[in-house]
Write an enzyme that holds these catalytic residues in place. Sequence first.
Site, PDB file in Angstrom:
ATOM      1  CG  HIS A   1      -5.987  -2.325   9.587  1.00  0.00           C
ATOM      2  ND1 HIS A   1      -6.077  -1.117   8.993  1.00  0.00           N
ATOM      3  CD2 HIS A   1      -5.774  -1.876  10.803  1.00  0.00           C
ATOM      4  CE1 HIS A   1      -6.074  -0.068   9.717  1.00  0.00           C
ATOM      5  NE2 HIS A   1      -6.028  -0.677  11.048  1.00  0.00           N
TER       6      HIS A   1
ATOM      7  CG  HIS B   1       0.863   5.944   5.404  1.00  0.00           C
ATOM      8  ND1 HIS B   1       0.103   6.627   5.989  1.00  0.00           N
ATOM      9  CD2 HIS B   1       0.557   4.715   5.600  1.00  0.00           C
ATOM     10  CE1 HIS B   1      -0.623   6.365   6.693  1.00  0.00           C
ATOM     11  NE2 HIS B   1      -0.569   5.061   6.593  1.00  0.00           N
TER      12      HIS B   1
ATOM     13  CG  HIS C   1      -8.681   4.059   0.910  1.00  0.00           C
ATOM     14  ND1 HIS C   1      -8.825   4.107   2.368  1.00  0.00           N
ATOM     15  CD2 HIS C   1      -9.730   4.335   0.540  1.00  0.00           C
ATOM     16  CE1 HIS C   1     -10.084   4.419   2.672  1.00  0.00           C
ATOM     17  NE2 HIS C   1     -10.664   4.601   1.416  1.00  0.00           N
TER      18      HIS C   1
ATOM     19  CG  ASN D   1      -1.837   0.997   1.292  1.00  0.00           C
ATOM     20  OD1 ASN D   1      -1.623   2.253   1.150  1.00  0.00           O
ATOM     21  ND2 ASN D   1      -3.174   0.578   1.311  1.00  0.00           N
TER      22      ASN D   1
ATOM     23  NE  ARG E   1      -8.781   7.311   4.448  1.00  0.00           N
ATOM     24  CZ  ARG E   1      -9.375   7.086   5.309  1.00  0.00           C
ATOM     25  NH1 ARG E   1     -10.588   7.592   5.428  1.00  0.00           N
ATOM     26  NH2 ARG E   1      -9.178   5.965   6.295  1.00  0.00           N
TER      27      ARG E   1
ATOM     28  CG  HIS F   1      -3.867   8.981   1.743  1.00  0.00           C
ATOM     29  ND1 HIS F   1      -4.666   8.073   0.864  1.00  0.00           N
ATOM     30  CD2 HIS F   1      -4.168   8.482   2.966  1.00  0.00           C
ATOM     31  CE1 HIS F   1      -5.405   7.416   1.376  1.00  0.00           C
ATOM     32  NE2 HIS F   1      -5.080   7.504   2.775  1.00  0.00           N
TER      33      HIS F   1
ATOM     34  CD  GLU G   1      -7.245  -0.646   0.716  1.00  0.00           C
ATOM     35  OE1 GLU G   1      -6.831  -1.774   1.297  1.00  0.00           O
ATOM     36  OE2 GLU G   1      -7.170   0.277   1.376  1.00  0.00           O
TER      37      GLU G   1
ATOM     38  CG  PHE H   1       2.163   2.539   9.247  1.00  0.00           C
ATOM     39  CD1 PHE H   1       2.153   4.063   9.023  1.00  0.00           C
ATOM     40  CD2 PHE H   1       2.727   2.119  10.346  1.00  0.00           C
ATOM     41  CE1 PHE H   1       2.806   4.951   9.868  1.00  0.00           C
ATOM     42  CE2 PHE H   1       3.332   3.078  11.221  1.00  0.00           C
ATOM     43  CZ  PHE H   1       3.514   4.419  10.915  1.00  0.00           C
TER      44      PHE H   1
END
Length: 243
Positions: free
Chosen positions: A192, A10, A43, A7, A45, A50, A70, A216
Amino acid sequence: MTNLLINVDHVGTLRNAREETFPDPVHAAARCEQAGADGIVFHLREDRRHITERDVRLLAETVNGKLDFELSTEEEVVSICCDVVPDLATLVPERREEVTTEGGLDVTASRPRLNAVTDRLYDAGVDQVSLFVDPVPAQIEATAAVGANCVELHTGDFAEASTEAARREEAERLAAAADAAHEAGLRVHAGHGLDYNNFSLFRETVPHVAEVSIGFAVMARAILVGMDQAVRDMRATVANAQP
């Protein structure tokens, strides 16, 4: 072997903290793939905190491995997903005030909307549709009933367990959910909070996991050792932890 998707959200978080054009999640994704990642996760959002639509479209053009988009069920984001047609669309809950996704979808309470979005994604050409859920039997059953062909198990409670006993208990809970999902004909994904330290226990306990999404932990390690090494280390962790 379990597939490792990285992912890159970040990277966008760091870029946007200074309202800069770098570091670029698209460049980071390329480095992740070069270092051994099987695919990339992002993702989009509603608040674009981000990842941006620019990132989405460039990732869709440049990622060579699997691309996991996502998204919430918000109309604009669903339309973008249908337009870029990723390999996998993972529906997740979303609240503006949360720092990160805090739990799984309540599929049982949102079946009509989730069913409609799932059908729409398939109609657009998306091969795999997954729902991000807590490891609860009712949510697994509802995921299959909605028409998804994959499920992503929320591993946050496992990752955040404060004792070894509690972590093992959460691992067994995830194992039962993975068994139920497999029996229901769902492809099992997980994510996660998984990291270099807890992944071995997770994978040794939880069966049927075809794919994990990790972000992360890899990005945090990359600050210290570089992106290539961080991804290679995670790739080795995943490879060495097969049941």
